[in-house]
Design a protein around this motif. Structure first.
Motif, PDB file in Angstrom:
ATOM      1  N   ALA A 253       0.712  -1.223  -0.145  1.00 12.65           N
ATOM      2  CA  ALA A 253      -0.072   0.010  -0.030  1.00 12.65           C
ATOM      3  C   ALA A 253       0.880   1.272   0.072  1.00 12.65           C
ATOM      4  O   ALA A 253       0.272   2.536   0.214  1.00 12.65           O
ATOM      5  CB  ALA A 253      -0.904  -0.118   1.162  1.00 12.65           C
ATOM      6  N   ARG A 254       2.300   1.202  -0.085  1.00  9.07           N
ATOM      7  CA  ARG A 254       3.097   2.397  -0.078  1.00  9.07           C
ATOM      8  C   ARG A 254       2.577   3.337  -1.065  1.00  9.07           C
ATOM      9  O   ARG A 254       2.847   4.533  -0.773  1.00  9.07           O
ATOM     10  CB  ARG A 254       4.319   1.932  -0.320  1.00  9.07           C
ATOM     11  CG  ARG A 254       4.731   1.563  -1.645  1.00  9.07           C
ATOM     12  CD  ARG A 254       6.264   1.098  -1.747  1.00  9.07           C
ATOM     13  NE  ARG A 254       6.798   0.784  -3.104  1.00  9.07           N
ATOM     14  CZ  ARG A 254       6.542  -0.191  -3.959  1.00  9.07           C
ATOM     15  NH1 ARG A 254       5.801  -1.123  -3.601  1.00  9.07           N
ATOM     16  NH2 ARG A 254       7.004  -0.112  -5.247  1.00  9.07           N
ATOM     17  N   ALA A 255       2.173   3.141  -2.360  1.00 13.10           N
ATOM     18  CA  ALA A 255       1.808   4.280  -3.318  1.00 13.10           C
ATOM     19  C   ALA A 255       0.453   4.870  -2.857  1.00 13.10           C
ATOM     20  O   ALA A 255       0.688   6.076  -2.876  1.00 13.10           O
ATOM     21  CB  ALA A 255       1.465   3.582  -4.525  1.00 13.10           C
ATOM     22  N   PRO A 256      -0.391   4.052  -2.372  1.00 14.46           N
ATOM     23  CA  PRO A 256      -1.647   4.958  -1.917  1.00 14.46           C
ATOM     24  C   PRO A 256      -1.423   5.701  -0.529  1.00 14.46           C
ATOM     25  O   PRO A 256      -1.807   6.809  -0.430  1.00 14.46           O
ATOM     26  CB  PRO A 256      -2.756   3.795  -1.617  1.00 14.46           C
ATOM     27  CG  PRO A 256      -2.353   2.522  -2.556  1.00 14.46           C
ATOM     28  CD  PRO A 256      -0.803   2.719  -2.448  1.00 14.46           C
ATOM     29  N   LEU A 257      -0.697   5.219   0.334  1.00 17.73           N
ATOM     30  CA  LEU A 257      -0.261   5.872   1.531  1.00 17.73           C
ATOM     31  C   LEU A 257       0.677   7.119   1.282  1.00 17.73           C
ATOM     32  O   LEU A 257       0.444   8.251   1.939  1.00 17.73           O
ATOM     33  CB  LEU A 257       0.600   5.039   2.566  1.00 17.73           C
ATOM     34  CG  LEU A 257      -0.229   3.706   3.274  1.00 17.73           C
ATOM     35  CD1 LEU A 257       0.638   2.782   3.914  1.00 17.73           C
ATOM     36  CD2 LEU A 257      -1.189   4.266   3.920  1.00 17.73           C
ATOM     37  N   ALA A 258       1.465   6.839   0.273  1.00 17.17           N
ATOM     38  CA  ALA A 258       2.515   8.199  -0.004  1.00 17.17           C
ATOM     39  C   ALA A 258       1.595   9.404  -0.481  1.00 17.17           C
ATOM     40  O   ALA A 258       1.857  10.648  -0.487  1.00 17.17           O
ATOM     41  CB  ALA A 258       3.425   7.747  -1.233  1.00 17.17           C
TER      42      ALA A 258
END
Length: 264
Positions: A253-258
């Motif tokens: 989920a790193r892209a949505p979290l970023a």
């Protein structure tokens, strides 16, 4: 064309299907590691065999997931129950491969799948044996630094700081606990695992990892209590497994979290 480039050329759906198949195969091998390593055996020595009677398995019995279903969870010769770690790891590894490559086709997705597969192995070993072997955690730190250098996510500096901070946080907590209570509260493998997670996610994600891992551990204790199993203060908990369980979804989920939290 490299394997990673081939994955990148596939549409997300087919990349996910490919990742599922590859993950199931990897999961079968990881299950063998989880079974043999604690016994001091090599996973590469000798053919796969029944855990009950030692019979060498035939090729169709080795097909991930399907082999377990065909045998109805038992050895066809001796009737011994097949350890459920086999289908569990095969299914989990398949899901890791499918989601990693579907969401991040190419080399980055393959790297993330490797991260998830390593965490899966560590989680099972910690749950079953309270063991986080250096032969997995230490290379995982280096792979995380290498992935940051290759893909730039997280930034290489953040990955390096994350590895150092991840190790020091739990190492210092363990030292303080030992000084106050006169016994170990955290194993040495936990600090090395958090170092690896910090390398893959960056130092900014470490507070979230620790918070979610602690919440997961608390839920596990509460569920155990609801089943009538009392949990004493001296009971051991596989904190490394809780770290592993939350770390890979955070990588995924790193892209949505970023996008929501630009500082991550």
């Amino acid at each position: 064309m490299s394997v990673a480039a081939s994955f990148g050329a596939l549409p997300p759906l087919w990349a996910g299907v490919t990742g599922f198949v590859l993950g199931a195969i990897i999961g079968s091998y990881l299950a063998t590691l989880a079974m043999r390593w604690p016994k001091g055996e090599s996973a590469s020595a000798g053919r796969s065999r029944c855990d009950g009677c030692g019979r060498n398995l035939r090729w169709f019995e080795l097909v991930p997931l399907l082999g377990y279903v065909l045998r109805r969870g038992r050895c066809g010769q001796c009737g011994a129950r097949i350890d459920p770690v086999h289908p569990i790891m095969e299914l989990c590894a398949a899901a890791i491969g499918a989601l990693s490559l579907a969401m991040y086709p190419g080399a980055a997705g393959l790297a993330g799948a490797i991260f998830g597969w390593a965490l899966l192995l560590l989680a099972i070993l910690d749950i079953r044996h309270f063991w986080l072997p250096d032969r997995v955690t230490l290379p995982l730190i280096l792979l995380g630094i290498g992935a940051a250098w290759l893909f730039g996510t997280p930034d290489l500096r953040d990955a390096a700081i994350g590895a150092a901070a991840g190790f020091l946080v739990l190492y210092l907590i363990a030292l303080g606990y030992r000084a106050l209570r006169g016994r170990d509260g955290l194993g040495g493998g936990d600090s090395k695992l958090l170092a690896a997670i910090g390398a893959w996610l960056g130092w900014q994600m470490l507070p979230i990892v620790i918070l979610l891992a602690s919440a997961t551990g608390l839920i596990a204790v509460l569920l155990s209590a609801t089943r009538g199993k009392a949990v004493a203060a001296t009971d051991r908990l596989p904190f490394g497994a809780f770290l592993a369980v939350v770390a890979w979804p955070l990588w995924l989920a790193r892209a949505p979290l970023a996008a929501v939290f630009p500082g991550l």
